[in-house]
Scaffold this motif. Structure first.
Motif, mmCIF file in Angstrom:
data_model
loop_
_atom_site.group_PDB
_atom_site.id
_atom_site.type_symbol
_atom_site.label_atom_id
_atom_site.label_comp_id
_atom_site.label_asym_id
_atom_site.label_seq_id
_atom_site.Cartn_x
_atom_site.Cartn_y
_atom_site.Cartn_z
ATOM 1 N N GLN A 30 0.854 -1.177 0.000
ATOM 2 C CA GLN A 30 0.000 0.000 0.000
ATOM 3 C C GLN A 30 0.891 1.228 0.000
ATOM 4 O O GLN A 30 1.868 1.279 0.731
ATOM 5 N N LYS A 31 0.494 2.202 -0.797
ATOM 6 C CA LYS A 31 1.244 3.446 -0.774
ATOM 7 C C LYS A 31 0.468 4.460 0.061
ATOM 8 O O LYS A 31 -0.714 4.662 -0.152
ATOM 9 N N MET A 32 1.157 5.063 1.007
ATOM 10 C CA MET A 32 0.472 6.087 1.794
ATOM 11 C C MET A 32 0.310 7.325 0.920
ATOM 12 O O MET A 32 1.180 7.630 0.115
ATOM 13 N N ASP A 45 -0.336 12.773 3.444
ATOM 14 C CA ASP A 45 -0.239 12.185 4.778
ATOM 15 C C ASP A 45 1.210 11.905 5.126
ATOM 16 O O ASP A 45 1.676 12.185 6.226
ATOM 17 N N SER A 46 1.895 11.324 4.151
ATOM 18 C CA SER A 46 3.269 10.931 4.389
ATOM 19 C C SER A 46 4.133 12.154 4.698
ATOM 20 O O SER A 46 4.973 12.131 5.593
ATOM 21 N N GLU A 47 3.879 13.255 3.985
ATOM 22 C CA GLU A 47 4.659 14.467 4.226
ATOM 23 C C GLU A 47 4.314 15.102 5.567
ATOM 24 O O GLU A 47 5.177 15.609 6.272
ATOM 25 N N ILE A 101 3.300 13.580 8.254
ATOM 26 C CA ILE A 101 3.907 12.800 9.330
ATOM 27 C C ILE A 101 5.399 13.099 9.448
ATOM 28 O O ILE A 101 5.923 13.304 10.539
ATOM 29 N N LEU A 102 6.065 13.190 8.294
ATOM 30 C CA LEU A 102 7.509 13.469 8.318
ATOM 31 C C LEU A 102 7.765 14.806 9.001
ATOM 32 O O LEU A 102 8.671 14.943 9.824
ATOM 33 N N ASN A 121 5.844 16.299 11.201
ATOM 34 C CA ASN A 121 5.602 16.141 12.637
ATOM 35 C C ASN A 121 6.801 15.527 13.341
ATOM 36 O O ASN A 121 7.152 15.916 14.449
ATOM 37 N N ILE A 122 7.395 14.545 12.674
ATOM 38 C CA ILE A 122 8.537 13.872 13.281
ATOM 39 C C ILE A 122 9.696 14.844 13.419
ATOM 40 O O ILE A 122 10.333 14.935 14.468
ATOM 41 N N GLN A 123 9.930 15.602 12.356
ATOM 42 C CA GLN A 123 11.079 16.520 12.375
ATOM 43 C C GLN A 123 10.867 17.662 13.356
ATOM 44 O O GLN A 123 11.814 18.165 13.942
ATOM 45 N N ASN A 149 9.201 17.466 16.133
ATOM 46 C CA ASN A 149 8.948 17.048 17.501
ATOM 47 C C ASN A 149 10.126 17.390 18.410
ATOM 48 O O ASN A 149 11.229 16.938 18.191
ATOM 49 N N THR A 177 -1.980 16.959 16.329
ATOM 50 C CA THR A 177 -0.737 16.233 16.110
ATOM 51 C C THR A 177 -0.385 15.460 17.374
ATOM 52 O O THR A 177 -0.410 16.003 18.464
ATOM 53 N N LYS A 178 -0.090 14.208 17.179
ATOM 54 C CA LYS A 178 0.147 13.354 18.331
ATOM 55 C C LYS A 178 1.446 13.719 19.047
ATOM 56 O O LYS A 178 2.469 13.929 18.420
ATOM 57 N N GLY A 185 -3.761 13.329 20.864
ATOM 58 C CA GLY A 185 -3.496 13.223 19.429
ATOM 59 C C GLY A 185 -4.672 12.522 18.818
ATOM 60 O O GLY A 185 -4.835 11.328 18.969
ATOM 61 N N LEU A 203 17.363 10.889 8.787
ATOM 62 C CA LEU A 203 16.025 10.570 9.274
ATOM 63 C C LEU A 203 15.018 10.601 8.133
ATOM 64 O O LEU A 203 14.262 9.654 7.939
ATOM 65 N N TYR A 246 12.975 7.532 6.580
ATOM 66 C CA TYR A 246 11.510 7.633 6.569
ATOM 67 C C TYR A 246 10.959 7.363 5.168
ATOM 68 O O TYR A 246 10.090 6.522 4.979
ATOM 69 N N ASP A 266 6.208 3.463 3.135
ATOM 70 C CA ASP A 266 5.170 2.658 2.485
ATOM 71 C C ASP A 266 5.198 1.202 2.945
ATOM 72 O O ASP A 266 4.166 0.566 3.092
ATOM 73 N N TYR A 321 3.659 1.188 6.298
ATOM 74 C CA TYR A 321 2.222 1.387 6.152
ATOM 75 C C TYR A 321 1.538 0.074 5.726
ATOM 76 O O TYR A 321 0.550 -0.346 6.307
ATOM 77 N N SER A 322 2.133 -0.588 4.731
ATOM 78 C CA SER A 322 1.562 -1.857 4.264
ATOM 79 C C SER A 322 1.569 -2.895 5.391
ATOM 80 O O SER A 322 0.600 -3.625 5.580
ATOM 81 N N GLN A 365 4.213 7.466 13.005
ATOM 82 C CA GLN A 365 4.760 8.726 13.512
ATOM 83 C C GLN A 365 5.450 8.503 14.857
ATOM 84 O O GLN A 365 6.570 8.941 15.089
ATOM 85 N N ILE A 378 9.341 9.111 16.062
ATOM 86 C CA ILE A 378 9.634 10.052 17.150
ATOM 87 C C ILE A 378 10.470 9.352 18.222
ATOM 88 O O ILE A 378 11.451 9.872 18.724
ATOM 89 N N ARG A 387 -6.821 -5.610 2.501
ATOM 90 C CA ARG A 387 -6.571 -5.324 1.107
ATOM 91 C C ARG A 387 -7.149 -6.384 0.174
ATOM 92 O O ARG A 387 -7.673 -6.088 -0.883
#
Lengths: 401, 198
Positions: free
Chosen positions: A62-64, A68-70, A72-73, A75-77, A79, A237-238, A257, B21, B25, B30, B33-34, B51, B55, B101
């Motif tokens: 599955q591709k996020m 969403d993926s951006e 989350i990134l 948020n991580i950076q 934090n 944001t969590k 979150g 990082l 990431y 992906d 996620y999968s 996430q 962290i 899926r």
């Protein structure tokens, strides 16, 4: 090619590293399969299943979504915990092992919170929600009028700057470099508008008409506290170390979150917190020491009645409470009077109803609020079977036939 | 190749390089996620947990050992985080109404002029998918780790927190079950019947 494993049965084939690599590296697996069957026709069935199995497995990813993926990134950076690995360990210890100290800290914390909360509340009520313009008030008190509806106001793109966007393109960049980062900013949304704010921690808040949000430009300390008047949909944001607290005149909502909706209009009888996902706790404002917080689960709402001052948890249809953020008001078995208070706020118009019993008429259904007010009034009058007049611009009068 | 790149990224991360990082990431988001969806099927829970995993990775990086396997580290962290969250029950109601899926991927109805080979191929695909759907979550998980991610028994057993022999047995039983469920022998007869019906 020496492929003496080709005569193996299905399970042996797919656990054979050479076979798996061969399928994986093949440019055209159909062609590969044909070749293999030619080489080893007596085993064609197992070969076909084995190739197909590897193919299915390899495609089972599955591709996020990029957005969403951006997010989350980012948020991580952003934090703060990331910068100092000690924070988490220290807090965890305080929570679980040294209960007495934790309690003491909590008690002192409550006092500090009291005073801080008062200043937040005072601040929130200083500038009343204007009837006309949406605006951002920075910590130095300067006001920036927003000329358009449905903007994105971003506190999270660059420190010391607020970026205002309309559908991805930048409308304005406002310098915001307060001496004290803890000072409050506010976004005021008048009746007839909706605005979207991204706070410094990445939390997204959709503000409904006639609302106001007060918050620090940069969250510091060990919680993230904002003050809301009106209605907002929060996607927090969590951050398990810094709870996010939404204070209102009536209820306080605390989360870590999650997605939820808070309603606290001064002119409505019920304040509510509706949970979409995650877990939140709700308690009455200003009653920290008296009343316990209630926890709500997804699909539940906590209502606070301003009349009898009680909190109550109910199972609800979440969609009814949050669909406004997608431009739809979703009503179920509510009196016309309620529909009208909502529509008045949303379109910033005056609606008068002649007959009291008309106001009690129960309505259910979806009201599209992206269109013209005229359409909405027509729709309502058709639904309750009444007629409407427009004595002057922005004024509607409903009466029985 | 891949492992070398991973080791290099890991090294940079431990040395406090923030680009490392985001590289790590992007490389794994992906896959994580999968994998997460195999365990819970609840998209937003999986995203939250991913996430959280990163962290915590950043917070703990000083305590990490150089030369660790990032792939395994990330998968293992995500797995335990997801299981914790699911156990805590907050999300249970959401977990119930999510799909996997395999259920989503219904085969599109075949076009009129299919060749025998295509028909056979789509039949095989359908049979395999049905067999996979019939598996338990745990069985699907090991199939994913072994075949979709291409991990070896060492790596799989670390992620699942079981010993190597148990991982082998679990996979072996799962494959046997799949084989039993697809009943390959019936295929030819089935094709003939469909052919005559037309």
């Amino acid at each position: 090619m020496e492929n003496n494993f080709l005569n193996s049965e299905f399970t042996e084939l797919i656990t054979n590293d050479d076979f798996v690599r061969m399928v994986k590296d093949a440019q055209d697996t159909d062609k590969l399969l044909n070749d293999l069957v030619m080489q080893c026709p007596q085993n064609s069935n197992d070969l076909k299943y084995a190739v197909e199995f590897i193919r299915i497995a390899r495609e089972d990813k599955q591709k996020m979504q990029t957005a969403d993926s951006e997010r989350i990134l980012k948020n991580i950076q952003n934090n703060p915990v990331g910068k100092d690995g000690r924070t988490i360990l220290f807090r965890r210890l305080a929570n679980s092992k040294v209960a007495a100290i934790a309690l003491l800290v909590l008690a002192i914390g409550a006092l500090v919170m009291f005073s801080k909360q008062d200043s937040l509340k005072q601040f929130a009520h200083k500038n009343e929600v204007s009837q006309n313009d949406a605006m951002i008030v920075l910590s130095d008190g300067s006001k920036h009028i927003l000329n358009e509806n449905e903007l994105d106001i971003n506190y999270n793109s660059k420190e010391g700057e607020v970026v205002v966007q309309k559908e991805e393109s930048v409308v304005a960049t406002i310098k915001n470099e307060p001496k004290n980062k803890r000072e409050f900013n506010e976004v005021i949304v008048p009746y007839g508008q909706r605005q979207h704010v991204v706070l410094n921690d990445g939390t997204s808040v959709e503000l409904n008409a006639g609302s106001k949000l007060v918050f620090p430009a940069v969250f510091s300390g060990n919680n993230r506290t904002v003050y809301l008047i009106g209605e907002g949909y929060f996607d927090v944001t969590k951050d398990s170390n810094r709870p996010f607290i939404v204070k209102t005149d009536f209820i306080d909502v605390k989360v870590y979150g999650t997605e939820f909706n808070v309603t606290a209009y001064k002119d409505e009888e019920l304040a509510s917190a509706v949970l979409v996902e995650g877990s939140v706790s709700v308690k009455q404002s200003d009653k920290i020491l008296k009343k316990q917080a209630l926890f709500i689960k997804p699909g539940e709402a906590c209502f606070y009645s301003t009349v009898n001052e009680e909190l109550e948890i109910k199972d609800i249809d979440v969609d009814l409470y949050i669909s406004w953020k997608d431009g739809i008001y979703n009503f179920k078995d509510v009196p016309l009077s309620y529909v009208i208070t909502r529509v008045k706020k949303y379109y910033n118009v005056e609606i008068t109803v002649e007959n009291a019993d008309l106001l009690e008429t129960k309505l259910s259904g979806k009201l599209l609020i992206t269109g013209d007010i005229e359409e909405v009034i027509q729709y309502i009058s058709r639904a309750v079977e009444c007629r409407y007049e427009k004595p002057k611009e922005g004024n509607y009068f409903l009466s029985k036939y | 190749m891949e492992e070398k790149a991973d080791l290099y990224l890991w090294e940079n991360l431990l040395n406090g390089d923030n680009n490392a990082l985001s590289d790590i990431y992007k490389r794994y988001v992906d896959d994580l996620y999968s994998y997460g969806l195999k365990i819970s099927g609840n998209e937003s829970l999986v995203k939250d947990c991913i996430q959280e995993v990163f962290i915590r990775l950043m917070a703990n990086r000083k305590n990490l050992v150089a030369g660790s396997n990032i792939h395994v580290y990330l998968f293992k962290s995500l797995r335990s985080r997801l299981l914790d969250e699911m156990r805590s029950g907050n999300r249970r109601s959401e977990i119930l109404n999510t799909k996997t899926r395999f259920e989503e991927e219904e085969n599109s109805p075949s076009v009129e002029a299919v060749t025998i080979q295509n028909e056979e191929q789509s039949h095989i695909k359908k049979k395999l998918q049905t067999a996979l759907e019939g598996l338990t979550e745990k069985q699907r998980e090991i199939i994913f780790l072994k075949f979709t991610e291409g991990l070896n028994y060492d790596e799989i057993s670390t992620i699942l927190g079981i010993d190597k022999a148990s991982a082998r047995t679990l996979l072996y039983r799962t494959l046997k079950l799949i084989k039993a469920n697809i009943k390959m022998k019936g295929l030819i007869l089935f094709l003939f019947m469909r052919y005559f019906k037309k």
